[in-house]
Scaffold this active site. Structure first.
Site, PDB file in Angstrom:
ATOM      1  N   ASN A  75       0.830  -1.194   0.000  1.00 48.39           N
ATOM      2  CA  ASN A  75       0.000   0.000   0.000  1.00 48.39           C
ATOM      3  C   ASN A  75       0.875   1.258   0.000  1.00 48.39           C
ATOM      4  O   ASN A  75       2.006   1.217  -0.457  1.00 48.39           O
ATOM      5  CB  ASN A  75      -0.999  -0.015   1.163  1.00 48.39           C
ATOM      6  CG  ASN A  75      -2.334   0.624   0.772  1.00 48.39           C
ATOM      7  OD1 ASN A  75      -2.387   1.730   0.260  1.00 48.39           O
ATOM      8  ND2 ASN A  75      -3.415  -0.104   1.019  1.00 48.39           N
ATOM      9  N   ARG A  76       0.361   2.365   0.543  1.00 47.19           N
ATOM     10  CA  ARG A  76       1.007   3.665   0.340  1.00 47.19           C
ATOM     11  C   ARG A  76       1.656   4.218   1.603  1.00 47.19           C
ATOM     12  O   ARG A  76       1.169   4.010   2.709  1.00 47.19           O
ATOM     13  CB  ARG A  76      -0.028   4.668  -0.185  1.00 47.19           C
ATOM     14  CG  ARG A  76      -0.530   4.321  -1.580  1.00 47.19           C
ATOM     15  CD  ARG A  76      -1.673   5.228  -2.013  1.00 47.19           C
ATOM     16  NE  ARG A  76      -1.984   4.980  -3.420  1.00 47.19           N
ATOM     17  CZ  ARG A  76      -2.837   4.044  -3.841  1.00 47.19           C
ATOM     18  NH1 ARG A  76      -3.470   3.277  -2.961  1.00 47.19           N
ATOM     19  NH2 ARG A  76      -3.052   3.865  -5.133  1.00 47.19           N
ATOM     20  N   HIS A 102       3.465   0.170  -2.653  1.00 44.90           N
ATOM     21  CA  HIS A 102       3.779  -1.264  -2.770  1.00 44.90           C
ATOM     22  C   HIS A 102       5.276  -1.562  -2.796  1.00 44.90           C
ATOM     23  O   HIS A 102       5.750  -2.420  -3.541  1.00 44.90           O
ATOM     24  CB  HIS A 102       3.113  -1.855  -4.004  1.00 44.90           C
ATOM     25  CG  HIS A 102       1.618  -1.936  -3.912  1.00 44.90           C
ATOM     26  ND1 HIS A 102       0.965  -2.192  -2.725  1.00 44.90           N
ATOM     27  CD2 HIS A 102       0.647  -1.808  -4.862  1.00 44.90           C
ATOM     28  CE1 HIS A 102      -0.342  -2.219  -2.954  1.00 44.90           C
ATOM     29  NE2 HIS A 102      -0.565  -1.984  -4.223  1.00 44.90           N
ATOM     30  N   HIS A 173      -1.009  -9.872  -3.908  1.00 43.06           N
ATOM     31  CA  HIS A 173      -1.746  -8.893  -4.712  1.00 43.06           C
ATOM     32  C   HIS A 173      -2.426  -9.557  -5.913  1.00 43.06           C
ATOM     33  O   HIS A 173      -2.345  -9.057  -7.032  1.00 43.06           O
ATOM     34  CB  HIS A 173      -0.793  -7.788  -5.172  1.00 43.06           C
ATOM     35  CG  HIS A 173      -1.468  -6.490  -5.490  1.00 43.06           C
ATOM     36  ND1 HIS A 173      -2.055  -6.229  -6.697  1.00 43.06           N
ATOM     37  CD2 HIS A 173      -1.657  -5.370  -4.737  1.00 43.06           C
ATOM     38  CE1 HIS A 173      -2.554  -5.010  -6.708  1.00 43.06           C
ATOM     39  NE2 HIS A 173      -2.322  -4.464  -5.518  1.00 43.06           N
ATOM     40  N   SER A 174      -3.112 -10.646  -5.681  1.00 41.78           N
ATOM     41  CA  SER A 174      -3.827 -11.320  -6.766  1.00 41.78           C
ATOM     42  C   SER A 174      -5.101 -10.566  -7.135  1.00 41.78           C
ATOM     43  O   SER A 174      -5.765  -9.967  -6.283  1.00 41.78           O
ATOM     44  CB  SER A 174      -4.184 -12.747  -6.357  1.00 41.78           C
ATOM     45  OG  SER A 174      -3.030 -13.557  -6.300  1.00 41.78           O
ATOM     46  N   ASP A 237     -11.008   1.625  -3.178  1.00 44.37           N
ATOM     47  CA  ASP A 237      -9.575   1.420  -2.986  1.00 44.37           C
ATOM     48  C   ASP A 237      -9.278   1.867  -1.556  1.00 44.37           C
ATOM     49  O   ASP A 237      -8.591   2.861  -1.324  1.00 44.37           O
ATOM     50  CB  ASP A 237      -8.753   2.199  -4.008  1.00 44.37           C
ATOM     51  CG  ASP A 237      -7.305   1.723  -4.087  1.00 44.37           C
ATOM     52  OD1 ASP A 237      -6.947   0.798  -3.314  1.00 44.37           O
ATOM     53  OD2 ASP A 237      -6.534   2.253  -4.902  1.00 44.37           O
ATOM     54  N   GLN A 275      -7.318  -4.370   2.358  1.00 44.50           N
ATOM     55  CA  GLN A 275      -7.563  -3.376   1.319  1.00 44.50           C
ATOM     56  C   GLN A 275      -8.439  -4.012   0.250  1.00 44.50           C
ATOM     57  O   GLN A 275      -8.126  -5.084  -0.287  1.00 44.50           O
ATOM     58  CB  GLN A 275      -6.242  -2.911   0.694  1.00 44.50           C
ATOM     59  CG  GLN A 275      -6.390  -1.794  -0.331  1.00 44.50           C
ATOM     60  CD  GLN A 275      -6.421  -0.414   0.288  1.00 44.50           C
ATOM     61  OE1 GLN A 275      -6.277  -0.263   1.495  1.00 44.50           O
ATOM     62  NE2 GLN A 275      -6.587   0.605  -0.526  1.00 44.50           N
ATOM     63  N   GLU A 298      -6.427  -7.406  -0.208  1.00 45.66           N
ATOM     64  CA  GLU A 298      -5.050  -7.398   0.249  1.00 45.66           C
ATOM     65  C   GLU A 298      -4.991  -7.298   1.781  1.00 45.66           C
ATOM     66  O   GLU A 298      -5.013  -6.196   2.330  1.00 45.66           O
ATOM     67  CB  GLU A 298      -4.309  -6.212  -0.366  1.00 45.66           C
ATOM     68  CG  GLU A 298      -4.450  -6.107  -1.879  1.00 45.66           C
ATOM     69  CD  GLU A 298      -4.188  -4.699  -2.378  1.00 45.66           C
ATOM     70  OE1 GLU A 298      -3.207  -4.066  -1.916  1.00 45.66           O
ATOM     71  OE2 GLU A 298      -4.976  -4.211  -3.215  1.00 45.66           O
TER      72      GLU A 298
END
Length: 336
Positions: A75-76, A102, A173-174, A237, A275, A298
């Site tokens: 993530n961020r 990421h 992260h699928s 998101d 997420q 996620e």
């Protein structure tokens, strides 16, 4: 050479081979790349469940982390900066030049991992992240184990150990779509997929998708997914809060069904948040996928946790072991 040995399927820019290993059993067919510890294929009774690319080289430059093991921090992180033990760190800013996303420019998803062990129903990959890689402190030893643990069940176990205080937040992260055709392309919209996330709260974000710091109740908002909800064309998101602690064993964090699919997906995890991303930006990858043709779930730490003292800590110190478990459980669903 045994039937389970990884086989070369491509080449990294430095000339090292990209290897692929496969697992079979209990209705699952799984393919994993050394590149990014990518879950390249996940089929249930012959039906594809995740987006994947036939050309492994697409995972180096083109795909938005399809199936990848994401880190060092998923993530961020706002501004690509954080402070740990009074020391400020600058990370690579790989999103619009201002956000660390990421794990950075290459992160873990564009590195070539090593197959440490491969058996009929499980495999383990390892990666050594150098001190200073993408700006992070500490050398980090990471492992990712994929294992078929029962009927329709794939478990991913992610671990990490460090030699200096650092931050760690790993996830898979699928991109899932329960209505993919044979071969996985073209992917139909997921608007009619139905999702359920048992979260009482979520993390509101600003225009850069960075958490504002507020933990807000989902009640009375479009983020209330505690009951099965059609995804539709809304943009998601956001991180949904499941608690403040990382558990020792996974519990359900999301369930997905789709009219016309004979399979339901339940995601279980030990992480304190999940997420939910609905694939709105998929066309930007230039791979022919339309918006909202797959979704990501996620499990992870709270996004931007190092910059929010009130969020659960994502700090890992020498002598400690980071451990995150994610389980994908596919069950038969009555076709509607």
């Amino acid at each position: 050479m045994s039937d389970h040995d990884p086989l070369p399927v491509g080449t990294m820019p430095d000339g090292s081979p990209i290897l692929e290993a496969r697992l079979e059993g209990d209705g699952l067919s799984v393919a994993v790349l050394s590149l990014g510890a990518v879950l390249r294929r996940l089929d249930v009774h012959g039906h594809p469940m995740v987006l994947g690319r036939d050309d492994p080289h697409d995972y180096i430059e083109k795909t938005p982390q399809f199936g990848a093991t994401v880190g060092r921090f998923a993530n961020r992180i706002a501004g690509g900066r954080f402070t740990l033990d009074g020391i400020a760190y600058d990370l690579s800013r790989n999103e619009a030049g201002r956000t660390h996303l990421h794990g950075g420019t290459r992160g873990f998803s564009r590195r070539n991992w090593t197959f440490a062990e491969v058996e009929a129903r499980s495999l383990t990959l390892a990666y050594q992240s150098a001190d200073g890689e993408e700006g992070y402190p500490g050398a980090l030893d990471v492992t990712c184990t994929y294992a078929i643990t029962g009927p329709g069940t794939l478990r991913a176990t992610l671990t990490a150990r460090t030699d200096k205080p650092t931050i760690v937040n790993l996830t898979n992260h699928s991109y899932f779509n329960l209505l993919l055709p044979p071969g996985g392309f073209p992917a139909p919209p997921i608007d009619d997929h139905v999702i359920e996330i048992p979260a009482e709260s979520y993390l509101p974000v600003d225009e850069a998708l960075i958490p504002t710091g507020t933990v807000a109740p989902v009640a009375g908002t479009r983020f209330d997914l505690r009951r099965p909800t059609r995804i539709g064309a809304q943009a998601f998101d956001h991180a949904f809060v499941l608690g403040r602690e990382t558990l020792s064993e996974p519990r359900p964090v999301a369930r997905v069904t789709a009219p016309g699919s004979a399979v339901a997906l339940t995601v279980l995890a030990t992480a304190p948040a999940v997420q939910f991303y609905d694939g709105t930006q998929l066309p930007k990858a230039g791979l022919g996928y339309a918006a909202r043709t797959a979704l990501c779930l996620e499990p992870e730490a709270y996004p931007d946790a190092p910059n929010h003292p009130d969020f659960p800590s994502a700090t890992l110190r020498p002598g400690e072991t980071y451990r995150q478990i994610i389980e994908y459980r596919f069950t038969r669903e009555t076709t509607r």
